[in-house]
Design an enzyme around this catalytic site. Structure first.
Site, PDB file in Angstrom:
ATOM      1  N   ASP A 341       0.825  -1.205   0.000  1.00  0.00           N
ATOM      2  CA  ASP A 341       0.000   0.000   0.000  1.00  0.00           C
ATOM      3  C   ASP A 341       0.860   1.256   0.000  1.00  0.00           C
ATOM      4  O   ASP A 341       1.931   1.302   0.616  1.00  0.00           O
ATOM      5  CB  ASP A 341      -0.899  -0.010   1.243  1.00  0.00           C
ATOM      6  CG  ASP A 341      -1.731   1.240   1.362  1.00  0.00           C
ATOM      7  OD1 ASP A 341      -2.593   1.456   0.498  1.00  0.00           O
ATOM      8  OD2 ASP A 341      -1.503   2.019   2.306  1.00  0.00           O
ATOM      9  N   GLU A 400       0.988  -0.342  -5.161  1.00  0.00           N
ATOM     10  CA  GLU A 400      -0.030   0.700  -5.279  1.00  0.00           C
ATOM     11  C   GLU A 400       0.742   2.015  -5.197  1.00  0.00           C
ATOM     12  O   GLU A 400       1.160   2.437  -4.117  1.00  0.00           O
ATOM     13  CB  GLU A 400      -1.055   0.583  -4.150  1.00  0.00           C
ATOM     14  CG  GLU A 400      -2.275   1.467  -4.379  1.00  0.00           C
ATOM     15  CD  GLU A 400      -2.539   2.444  -3.246  1.00  0.00           C
ATOM     16  OE1 GLU A 400      -3.624   3.026  -3.226  1.00  0.00           O
ATOM     17  OE2 GLU A 400      -1.652   2.644  -2.388  1.00  0.00           O
TER      18      GLU A 400
END
Length: 676
Positions: A341, A400
């Protein structure tokens, strides 16, 4: 003759000015890897803090005993407290200070058992009060594998010793990685069926294993990407403010029940990818790592965009902690990889804040003209990717990342960071703009195919970002309140018909142009009618996708047909990049080939294209799939028949291509196969 496409960042003429940055990244990684192997033997051995720190039952000369170690460089003293001790400090449960900030406690085998509630009490070197007294801090152990929320006092969390008499025995092997992964992003707690939801209840590992995994497999997906697994004290953070990095969330069940979920997924041929926030952590102190030993611990003083502690990657201990975390989940739970993330926040000293990264140079220089890379963050990501693939060669790592940093999916020797894939994060933002106002077809083609030739990207219409924190999912932006009144197969509504047609086109063209993989968020495949946020909305209305009297079920059928009827049998075609064939701005038409497949789209809302002619690879084309079929909630103006209609190209003088003539009703996508 077309120029050769670059195969790596170091081979890319457009990045020549930034070559020193790429080479520095390359050299730093290999130098550190050599140091690690020289001192520790291997990268895997280096990532072993979880095997030396925390609680471990070991065999000594006189039998088994418990050895507990904690890394707390800022602590002066440390105690273990348990429920048997009424969480009071006892001299026999005081740790002894060793070297390098490590504390150790050895206890008889009978002192601890499976399920024992445990807490740490810390006095820190800088925790003195004005009156001269030292404040004792309460902490959840950093390497706890089982952490529970107090049912009576929700603000309190406590670790429990996870030491079952029999270890879980895995039955199934990891599946082989498919060449074009279809990823189903899900959240175990929010996957709870609406009929089972009551109050603040959430779903469980067992229910997800039983009810949702088979649905994912039957829909044609090859992997499930799980968010919110690492334990987090704030449920509304959706798992992005982790408190305990080595504990699967107890909200959904026990660690063994999560192992059963992973094992069952493997039995169905599904890979399991964990969403891991390794850039930042929960700001909570009593439930997490923030000020764990009374000092800054693993974290930087710089704030990120969420106001949460950011890991200080310049600390070797912090890098080893996170690398050990990767190894732990791969080996203990046999997950198949990670979606890292907010990678952009790990790559930049300023976390990439307030920058649109409109030029590639912004990835290397900040607005002040100075280099902005967090070189230690880059080093950690390189090491993490190398470690994951060393432990589990079939595993995948996904970034990401919002800035478009070149080389994320290139190997370190090519100046890259070693990820397998990166998310095409611009596509959902683009679709949101298209819904708000029509966009030109040229921008559509550009956005769908916009990536460097050496980057492997995963495309998606929307992920969880478009459905949480008060944001509206794409289907809601298209239909609004009409989705509550006109989704029966027996009702007609122009806004719903138009919205569903556009929704089908969005999903088909995103899949058809996806470079290396495709992602869908849980429920979006059938146009789930509710956004999800907080405990009160922790459910999914799966029944809507199963009710043949509703258009939700027809959207689910459309998604299933794309996965099973298009991608699976034509995997070799999807292994080849899209090849542009035709565009017409006024008619709002776009066509391209992919292997032996031909995709043609009419994005005009009112005008049908009759006898539309354009050049394609010469041959015979057979219709495969139409988005306008009534079984997909279409109008039935273009239906693939039995037998399917065939189209033969007309010769073009002096060209290898031939002309094809097609009929495309408004807001329709058509897929054809060329005979081999």
């Amino acid at each position: 003759m077309p120029s050769r496409l670059p195969g790596s960042p170091l081979d890319d003429p457009a990045l020549e000015a930034y070559r020193p940055f790429l080479q520095r990244r390359n050299h730093a990684f290999f130098a550190e890897l050599e140091r690690i192997r020289s001192k520790y033997g291997s990268l895997r051995a280096y990532a072993s803090l979880h095997l030396s720190l925390g609680a471990h039952r070991v065999n000594g000369p006189t039998g088994p005993f418990w050895r507990w170690r904690e890394y707390m460089p800022n602590a002066e003293s440390l105690w273990l407290t348990t429920d048997k001790l009424q969480f009071q400090r006892h001299a026999k449960f005081r740790f002894q200070r060793l070297a390098d900030g490590v504390f150790e406690l050895c206890l008889p085998d009978a002192a601890l058992e499976h399920g024992t509630f445990v807490e740490l009490r810390v006095t820190a070197a800088q925790s003195g009060q004005p009156n001269g007294r030292q404040r004792t801090l309460k902490r959840v152990p950093a390497f706890a594998q089982w952490v529970e929320q107090n049912a009576v006092v929700p603000e309190q969390w406590c670790a429990r010793l996870w030491a079952p008499p029999q270890a879980y025995q895995f039955r199934n092997r990891r599946p082989i990685r498919p060449p074009f992964p279809r990823i189903y992003e899900a959240h175990v707690g929010m996957a709870q069926a609406a009929q089972e939801h009551h109050g603040d209840s959430v779903g469980s590992y067992a229910a997800f294993t039983r009810n949702v995994l088979p649905r994912i497999r039957e829909s044609g997906y090859t992997a499930v990407q799980l968010m919110g697994i690492l334990e987090h004290p704030l449920y509304r953070s959706f798992g992005y403010q982790v408190g305990s990095y080595f504990a699967p969330s107890s909200r959904y069940g026990t660690p063994d029940e999560f192992k059963e979920l992973v094992d069952a997924a493997h039995g169905l041929g599904l890979s399991v990818i964990l969403d891991v926030p390794h850039g930042h952590a929960s700001p909570n102190t009593e439930q997490g790592l923030a000020r764990y030993d009374g000092g800054s611990y693993f974290f930087s003083a710089k704030e990120n965009q969420w106001g949460t502690p950011s890991f200080d990657f310049s600390q070797e201990a912090a890098r080893r902690f996170l690398l050990s975390n990767c190894r732990y989940w791969l080996e203990e739970f046999r997950v198949d990889g990670f979606r890292f993330d907010a990678v952009g926040n790990m790559l930049y000293l300023d976390h990439g804040a307030n920058d649109d990264f409109s030029h590639v140079g912004r990835c290397f220089y900040g607005k002040d003209g100075l280099p902005r890379a967090d070189v230690h963050g880059e080093l950690y990501l390189n090491l993490a990717n190398a470690l994951v693939h060393e432990i589990a060669p079939r595993a995948v790592t996904i970034a990401e990342e919002f800035s478009g940093m070149p080389g994320l999916t290139s190997p370190p020797e090519a100046g890259g960071l070693g990820f397998d894939y990166r998310f095409a994060m611009g596509i959902p933002d683009y679709w949101a703009k298209c819904i708000a106002a029509p966009r030109d077809m040229g921008s559509l083609w550009h956005e769908m195919t916009n990536h460097r030739p050496y980057d492997r990207t995963v495309s998606y219409v929307e992920c969880h970002d478009q459905s949480i924190n008060g944001k509206d999912a794409m289907i809601w932006r298209l239909l609004g309140d009409d989705m509550y009144r006109f989704m029966s197969v027996n009702t007609d509504n122009w806004n719903v018909a138009r919205g569903l047609a556009f929704y089908r086109l969005m999903r088909l063209i995103t899949l058809a142009t996806a470079d290396a993989g495709y992602l869908n968020f849980m429920g979006s495949e059938f146009g789930h009618p509710e956004w999800l946020d907080a405990e009160a909305h922790a459910h999914r209305q799966w029944r809507l996708a199963d009710d043949k009297g509703l258009k939700y079920a027809m959207l689910a059928a459309w998604d299933r047909e794309q996965m099973l009827g298009l991608v699976r049998p034509f995997a070799q075609d999807f292994a080849q990049p899209p090849r542009f064939r035709f565009i017409h701005e006024q008619k709002r038409v776009l066509a391209f080939e992919r292997g032996n497949l031909l995709f043609a789209f009419n994005f005009h809302e009112l005008e049908a294209q009759k006898g539309l002619r354009f050049a394609v690879t010469a041959g015979k084309y057979t219709e495969l799939l139409s988005s306008d079929e009534t079984r997909f909630a279409g109008h039935g103006n273009l239906v693939v028949g039995m037998p399917a209609m065939e189209h033969f190209t007309s010769p073009l003088p002096g060209r290898r291509e031939g002309d094809i003539s097609l009929y495309l009703p408004p807001l329709v996508g058509l897929v054809l196969e060329r005979a081999k």
